[in-house]
Design a protein around this motif. Structure first.
Motif, PDB file in Angstrom:
ATOM      1  N   TYR A 109       0.853  -1.189   0.000  1.00 19.92           N
ATOM      2  CA  TYR A 109       0.000   0.000   0.000  1.00 19.92           C
ATOM      3  C   TYR A 109       0.891   1.242   0.000  1.00 19.92           C
ATOM      4  O   TYR A 109       1.714   1.416   0.898  1.00 19.92           O
ATOM      5  CB  TYR A 109      -0.898  -0.045   1.229  1.00 19.92           C
ATOM      6  CG  TYR A 109      -1.936   1.044   1.288  1.00 19.92           C
ATOM      7  CD1 TYR A 109      -2.481   1.591   0.132  1.00 19.92           C
ATOM      8  CD2 TYR A 109      -2.389   1.523   2.522  1.00 19.92           C
ATOM      9  CE1 TYR A 109      -3.436   2.582   0.193  1.00 19.92           C
ATOM     10  CE2 TYR A 109      -3.359   2.509   2.589  1.00 19.92           C
ATOM     11  CZ  TYR A 109      -3.876   3.043   1.429  1.00 19.92           C
ATOM     12  OH  TYR A 109      -4.820   4.017   1.509  1.00 19.92           O
ATOM     13  N   ALA A 149       0.454  -5.566   4.941  1.00 22.19           N
ATOM     14  CA  ALA A 149      -0.927  -5.598   4.451  1.00 22.19           C
ATOM     15  C   ALA A 149      -1.209  -7.053   4.101  1.00 22.19           C
ATOM     16  O   ALA A 149      -0.465  -7.660   3.334  1.00 22.19           O
ATOM     17  CB  ALA A 149      -1.083  -4.715   3.225  1.00 22.19           C
ATOM     18  N   ALA A 181      -7.302  -4.742   5.328  1.00 24.12           N
ATOM     19  CA  ALA A 181      -8.360  -4.075   4.558  1.00 24.12           C
ATOM     20  C   ALA A 181      -9.147  -5.076   3.702  1.00 24.12           C
ATOM     21  O   ALA A 181     -10.337  -4.899   3.456  1.00 24.12           O
ATOM     22  CB  ALA A 181      -7.744  -2.979   3.679  1.00 24.12           C
TER      23      ALA A 181
HETATM   24  N1  PMP Z   1      -5.111  -0.355   3.483  1.00 24.88           N
HETATM   25  C1  PMP Z   1      -5.053  -0.824   2.240  1.00 24.88           C
HETATM   26  C2  PMP Z   1      -4.137  -1.979   1.954  1.00 24.88           C
HETATM   27  C3  PMP Z   1      -5.830  -0.249   1.228  1.00 24.88           C
HETATM   28  O1  PMP Z   1      -5.758  -0.705  -0.020  1.00 24.88           O
HETATM   29  C4  PMP Z   1      -6.700   0.816   1.543  1.00 24.88           C
HETATM   30  C5  PMP Z   1      -7.572   1.425   0.464  1.00 24.88           C
HETATM   31  N2  PMP Z   1      -7.015   2.492  -0.224  1.00 24.88           N
HETATM   32  C6  PMP Z   1      -6.707   1.298   2.858  1.00 24.88           C
HETATM   33  C7  PMP Z   1      -5.910   0.676   3.803  1.00 24.88           C
HETATM   34  C8  PMP Z   1      -7.514   2.486   3.278  1.00 24.88           C
HETATM   35  O2  PMP Z   1      -8.861   2.350   3.141  1.00 24.88           O
HETATM   36  P1  PMP Z   1      -9.890   3.238   3.972  1.00 24.88           P
HETATM   37  O3  PMP Z   1      -9.177   4.485   4.457  1.00 24.88           O
HETATM   38  O4  PMP Z   1     -10.965   3.535   3.015  1.00 24.88           O
HETATM   39  O5  PMP Z   1     -10.332   2.378   5.120  1.00 24.88           O
END
Ligand code: PMP
Length: 357
Positions: A109, A149, A181
């Protein structure tokens, strides 16, 4: 000397495009293709806008209780924020305060290095292997923290929870953030480990599997001591982060278990069908356990496919970055959206083949 010298200069994260035209097929930011659950929609309709005169509950108690209830936790083990981006930023600020580098993969990410730069946290990017997989043993070294991630983005590759445990267990000296996520699309969560490992924090979001990207709700789950430190930093930054409407909508959403499960099931089914369709067109794919596919074609440049699709009103994601320049990340949409994508790709490949003849 001008004031410019005192400015904090940063290279910001670049989010995917959010085009206004509703007729486009939007497969570029991993949103859920299905609308928020019926209970969520009802909670939003029932919400009294007059209440917005008053500040919301700074502790977002109703939302925290709903999340804790869903995952079998104490309220003291849950933290909520404005999307997981907010939660992750607060985690970086709270837990990564030492001199040793924080470790995360080179392909992951792309917000992690931005927060590290913003907060002046030393970091090192650990290369994924040639199949774009994390090698857990690469993290066997002294560091100031680790961010994984899982499934990883944009590769979609899932690390088994035993491997996550190995990394967490090997690093009692630092906090390990597991960004889940995309965990609800077939992965096994590291959540049960938070009672065993006081240095583990698991971050999830309502933006993907819970159909609520627009409401901006993310959360973290960890031992109560980590959550307390996180809250101390949050209250030193902005106390009223969750709007009244987000608290109500989020609490209602988490109770719609059947709808959540059904949407995830459908997305996984469409993912597998779409992966077959792409392979039949000659694409090579990583093994995605998330709501997107990561694809490359041996005969055509990813950028050319990206531009062609865009011209046809189909938005996917492409990065001009080393190692992944020839890949596209394609969010799994509805069956129909993926069929339209397949038709467009087939047409593009036919044209290329004709041009080469
Ligand atoms: N972590 C990962 C790996 C993501 O792909 C995303 C999406 N852009 C997010 C976090 C953040 O998502 P959000 O702020 O919408 O919860």
């Amino acid at each position: 000397m001008g004031f410019e010298e005192n400015i904090r200069r940063v290279v910001p994260y670049v989010p995917g495009e959010q085009p206004k035209d509703k007729n486009l097929i939007k497969l570029n930011t991993n949103e859920n293709p299905y609308p928020p659950s019926p209970r969520t929609a009802e909670a939003i309709r029932q919400f009294d806008p007059g209440l917005n005169r008053l500040y919301p509950d700074p502790a977002a108690g109703k939302l925290i209780r709903a999340i804790a209830g869903r995952y079998g936790l104490e309220d003291s083990e849950v933290f909520a924020g404005v999307g997981s981006d907010d939660v992750l930023a607060m985690c970086f600020l709270t837990f990564f305060n030492g001199g040793k580098p924080v470790l995360f993969p080179d392909i992951t990410y792309s917000f992690y290095d931005v927060w590290a730069e913003l907060f002046r946290i030393p970091y090192e990017q650990v290369p994924l292997d040639e199949h774009f997989r994390i090698r857990p043993e690469d993290y066997d070294r002294a560091c100031g923290g680790i961010v994984i991630a899982n499934p990883n983005a944009p590769t979609g590759e899932l690390l088994p929870v035993e491997e996550i445990e190995r990394i967490v267990g090997a690093h009692p000296e630092c906090v390990v953030i597991v960004d889940e996520a995309y965990i609800d699309f077939g992965g096994e969560s590291a959540l049960p480990l938070i009672r065993k490992y006081k240095n583990l924090i698991v971050v999830q979001t309502f933006s993907k599997s819970r159909n609520l990207a627009g409401m901006r709700i993310g959360y973290a789950m960890a031992d109560a001591s980590l959550i307390r430190w996180l809250n101390d930093v949050k209250y030193s930054f902005n106390s009223y982060t969750m709007s009244r409407l987000a608290i109500e909508a989020g609490a209602a959403c988490i109770r719609d278990e059947a709808y959540f499960a059904e949407c995830c099931r459908r997305i996984m089914e469409t993912r597998e069908k779409s992966a077959d369709m792409l392979r039949a067109l000659g694409f090579r794919l990583t093994d995605s356990a998330s709501n997107f596919l990561f694809a490359t074609h041996p005969d055509v440049q990813a950028k050319d496919i990206f531009d062609y699709l865009r011209g046809r009103g189909i938005y996917v994601r492409w990065w001009d970055k080393p190692r992944i320049r020839n890949y596209l990340r394609i969010t799994v949409g509805t069956d129909r959206e993926m069929e339209v994508l397949g038709e467009a790709l087939a047409e593009f490949l036919r044209r290329i083949a004709t041009a080469l003849r």
